[in-house]
Write an enzyme that holds these catalytic residues in place. Structure first.
Site, PDB file in Angstrom:
ATOM      1  N   ASP A 154     -33.671 -20.561 -10.287  1.00 52.19           N
ATOM      2  CA  ASP A 154     -34.105 -21.782 -10.889  1.00 52.19           C
ATOM      3  C   ASP A 154     -35.183 -21.768 -11.974  1.00 52.19           C
ATOM      4  O   ASP A 154     -35.113 -22.513 -12.922  1.00 52.19           O
ATOM      5  CB  ASP A 154     -34.521 -22.738  -9.870  1.00 52.19           C
ATOM      6  CG  ASP A 154     -33.590 -23.437  -8.997  1.00 52.19           C
ATOM      7  OD1 ASP A 154     -32.623 -23.940  -9.540  1.00 52.19           O
ATOM      8  OD2 ASP A 154     -33.335 -23.570  -7.798  1.00 52.19           O
ATOM      9  N   GLU A 187     -40.633 -22.068  -8.861  1.00 45.39           N
ATOM     10  CA  GLU A 187     -39.270 -22.006  -9.699  1.00 45.39           C
ATOM     11  C   GLU A 187     -39.371 -23.198 -10.667  1.00 45.39           C
ATOM     12  O   GLU A 187     -38.156 -23.305 -11.574  1.00 45.39           O
ATOM     13  CB  GLU A 187     -38.060 -22.061  -8.600  1.00 45.39           C
ATOM     14  CG  GLU A 187     -38.190 -23.305  -7.502  1.00 45.39           C
ATOM     15  CD  GLU A 187     -37.275 -22.945  -6.490  1.00 45.39           C
ATOM     16  OE1 GLU A 187     -36.116 -22.462  -6.648  1.00 45.39           O
ATOM     17  OE2 GLU A 187     -37.340 -23.954  -5.648  1.00 45.39           O
ATOM     18  N   HIS A 193     -11.984 -17.387   1.180  1.00 42.71           N
ATOM     19  CA  HIS A 193     -12.042 -16.936   2.482  1.00 42.71           C
ATOM     20  C   HIS A 193     -11.776 -15.169   2.516  1.00 42.71           C
ATOM     21  O   HIS A 193     -12.263 -14.668   3.256  1.00 42.71           O
ATOM     22  CB  HIS A 193     -10.947 -17.531   3.032  1.00 42.71           C
ATOM     23  CG  HIS A 193     -10.571 -16.961   4.602  1.00 42.71           C
ATOM     24  ND1 HIS A 193     -11.539 -16.926   5.477  1.00 42.71           N
ATOM     25  CD2 HIS A 193      -9.646 -16.248   4.940  1.00 42.71           C
ATOM     26  CE1 HIS A 193     -11.051 -16.577   6.724  1.00 42.71           C
ATOM     27  NE2 HIS A 193      -9.676 -16.145   6.274  1.00 42.71           N
ATOM     28  N   CYS A 226     -37.633 -14.334  -4.591  1.00 41.70           N
ATOM     29  CA  CYS A 226     -36.535 -14.043  -3.708  1.00 41.70           C
ATOM     30  C   CYS A 226     -35.320 -14.548  -4.208  1.00 41.70           C
ATOM     31  O   CYS A 226     -34.153 -14.966  -3.851  1.00 41.70           O
ATOM     32  CB  CYS A 226     -36.795 -14.853  -2.458  1.00 41.70           C
ATOM     33  SG  CYS A 226     -37.336 -16.898  -3.140  1.00 41.70           S
TER      34      CYS A 226
HETATM   35  C1  PEP Z   1     -34.032 -19.501  -6.667  1.00 38.68           C
HETATM   36  O1  PEP Z   1     -33.911 -20.700  -7.041  1.00 38.68           O
HETATM   37  O2  PEP Z   1     -34.176 -18.321  -7.120  1.00 38.68           O
HETATM   38  C2  PEP Z   1     -33.674 -19.346  -5.277  1.00 38.68           C
HETATM   39  C3  PEP Z   1     -34.073 -18.369  -4.479  1.00 38.68           C
HETATM   40  O3  PEP Z   1     -33.332 -20.596  -4.569  1.00 38.68           O
HETATM   41  P1  PEP Z   1     -32.087 -21.303  -4.568  1.00 38.68           P
HETATM   42  O4  PEP Z   1     -31.115 -20.073  -5.280  1.00 38.68           O
HETATM   43  O5  PEP Z   1     -31.602 -21.517  -3.131  1.00 38.68           O
HETATM   44  O6  PEP Z   1     -32.046 -22.303  -5.481  1.00 38.68           O
HETATM   45 MG    MG Z   2     -34.216 -22.545  -6.327  1.00 41.73          MG
END
Ligand code: PEP
Ligand code: MG
Length: 581
Positions: free
Chosen positions: A461, A437, A195, A508
């Site tokens: 991932d 991924e 928090h 991402c």
């Molecule tokens: C990732 O695996 O890089 C990703 C962006 O998804 P998450 O972190 O939500 O698994």
């Molecule tokens: Mg992921």
């Protein structure tokens, strides 16, 4: 007191703060041994407990109102969660059961129940949920005080601007705090999503948490330096250290101001190669920060939060209302909505998932959706309907093979036909994309690219699966290397496959928000980068200071190297020497 006493913790909100400490002392109510009670006292004890619960509920509602008035959305969600817990059978019924079956008094019974809940939280993989453990402690303390008729503790009135030092802060503390008087936060407990961390970031106040013993080392009035950039706190600094940090503070603030220049400028290299810079979000509340930092859209909207902290499944209307509001707020920019990625490290409370030996490789994400097709369809319908209100892209996580895309497309087609039949509008040109991924998806990226409009590389991932490192296991975190030659080759293969098929490719995972990696990300040829909002300006600045041509040459050089550390030192050296500037 020792001079320049240094403690290391976790940096959760950037910046440097210098000031006098205000130590928030909190005494915990002591419940010694529980006492046995005779059977005739049981009903009275149950009533006493119920009354304490009711009083706590009223307190919580009042605090939530106060927090909402202050505009702290996320803290008010934590209060919602506390209100849910207090009405939950796990807490109330279990305590009553302890009173009745073990024939003990209400305080002892409550103590037992809290210990059980505490244990259950310790086994949770999800960091965010695990850190809610301290919220349970605060809640338990509140009920206990009501039970014993003791006053609730409040933060005293703060006169001057201070560095607030505490064991941990609760949403109740925040509600009672005059935040304009706080220069920095330091706490014994907590992690990135505690928090205190959430609040500090929302208020843009430097904070270091998880210091373990700071409340024992500091007294009110001591001089304290909070370095929220590297996670260090210095108590009683010497005049020289003070000067050094006053400089660091100024430099940091200048840099922050300077970065905002980049907000309006395009993310374009010196030689005109344009990259789109998007934001990753989870909550609607993050949108103001996303826009303020100049994102050109949302590259990853994680939707798991809709399923957490609740007992029933979200309805199509709930999904739709939230997606529509995100789409409208970001319009005309695009929003990439990712279908649920539950399971693995993302805990789900209301669906009974089988206990799995290897949850990260188990029934998670798209695998779960293709099994629970009704849950999947509900979300797809809502996303499609939201696409009528702006630019939506639909993205699927954890694709491991071609067959999954075939199945997804057929389900999507059914949902579309149904919407047409019911006269509900959606964007018929809606783009669909997949997260890359899993290593198998990289290997067959050429085949997958024919079926979708875009790829997004999830390095969090992809690194986990390609290097065989559990992403939440701290014992192997030293092996988690984004610059591993294998990882860079995997990324490069994906980009080439996408471009050969004429589709866009984004990244991402966390790697995309690391400004130091920009020459590599540009050199490899990514079209889009999506990251947390706070990284956007730094990454933009870096993109504008490199050249595409030189970055491509740089990639050829690092392809000759054998280890991540070799690549990293070369990257640092070349960045300083000539890659930027
Ligand atoms: C990732 O695996 O890089 C990703 C962006 O998804 P998450 O972190 O939500 O698994
Ligand atoms: Mg992921």
């Amino acid at each position: 007191m020792k001079e320049n006493f240094l403690l290391r913790g976790i940096e959760v909100s950037q910046g440097v703060a210098i000031g006098k400490a205000f130590l928030l002392k909190r005494s915990k109510v002591e419940v010694s041994k529980y006492s046995q009670i005779p059977p005739e006292e049981i009903p009275g004890e149950v009533e006493r407990f119920k009354a304490a619960i009711e009083e706590t509920r009223r307190n919580l509602v009042a605090v939530r109102e106060k927090i909402q008035q202050k505009g702290f959305q996320e803290a008010s969600h934590i209060m919602d969660a506390q209100l849910m817990i207090i009405e939950d059978r796990a807490l109330v019924d279990r305590t009553i059961q302890h009173i009745e079956e073990d024939q003990i008094d209400a305080t002892g019974a409550l103590k037992n129940t809290l210990q059980d809940i505490h244990k259950a939280f310790e086994d949770i993989g999800d960091e965010y949920l695990r850190e809610r453990k301290s919220d349970i402690d605060f809640l338990g303390e509140r009920i206990m005080r009501n039970l014993l008729g003791k006053e609730q503790e409040f933060i005293g009135r703060i006169q001057d601007k201070v560095i607030l030092v505490a064991n941990d802060l609760s949403p109740v503390d925040t509600a009672n705090l005059d935040v304009t008087k706080v220069l920095g936060f330091v706490t014994d407990r907590g992690g990135k999503t505690s928090h205190t961390a959430i609040m500090a970031r929302a208020l843009e106040i430097p904070a270091v948490v998880g210091l373990e013993s700071i409340t024992q080392e500091v007294n009110t009035g001591d001089m304290v330096i909070v370095d929220g950039i590297i996670g260090v706190v210095i108590v009683n600094p010497t005049p020289e250290t003070l000067r050094e940090y006053a400089d660091k503070k100024l430099r940091y603030e200048d840099l922050e101001k300077e970065l905002f220049k980049y907000k309006q400028l395009p993310a374009e290299t010196k030689d005109g190669f344009r990259i789109k810079v998007y934001a990753n979000i989870e909550l609607v509340e993050e949108l103001p920060s996303v826009l303020e930092h100049g994102a050109e859209g949302i590259g990853l909207y994680r939707t798991e939060f809709l399923y957490l902290n609740r007992k029933n499944l979200p309805t199509e209307e709930e999904h739709f209302a939230i997606y529509k509001s995100v789409v409208e707020k970001i319009s005309p920019y695009p929003v990439t909505i990712r279908t649920i990625d539950l399971g693995g490290d993302k805990f789900i409370s209301q669906i009974e998932l089988a206990e799995e030996m290897n949850p990260a490789m188990g029934l998670r994400a798209i695998r779960f959706c293709l099994k629970e097709v009704d849950i999947f369809k509900t979300q797809l319908r809502a996303i499609l309907r939201a696409s009528a209100f702006g630019k939506v892209r639909l993205m699927f996580p954890m694709i491991s093979g071609f067959q999954e895309i075939v199945q997804i497309k057929s389900i999507l087609q059914e949902v579309k036909e149904d919407l047409v039949k019911k006269n509900q509008s959606f964007d018929s040109e809606l783009e669909i994309g997949i997260m890359i991924e899993i290593p198998s998806a990289v290997t067959i990226a050429d085949l997958l690219a024919r079926e979708v409009d875009f790829f997004s590389i999830g390095t969090n991932d992809l690194i986990q699966y390609s290097l065989a490192i559990d992403r939440v296991n701290e014992h192997v975190s030293y092996l988690y290397e984004p610059l591993h030659p294998a990882v860079l080759r995997l990324i490069s293969n994906v980009i080439n496959a996408a471009h050969n098929a004429g589709i866009r490719v984004s990244m991402c995972g966390e790697m995309a928000g690391e400004s130091m990696y920009v020459p590599i990300l540009v050199g490899l040829g990514l079209d889009e980068l999506s990251m947390n909002a706070l990284s956007i300006l730094k990454v933009k600045k870096m993109i504008r200071s490199v050249s595409y041509r030189e970055s491509r040459e740089f990639i050829k050089e690092i392809y000759k190297m054998y280890t991540a550390s070799e690549i990293e030192s070369y990257l640092r050296q070349e960045t300083l020497n000539h890659l930027t500037g």
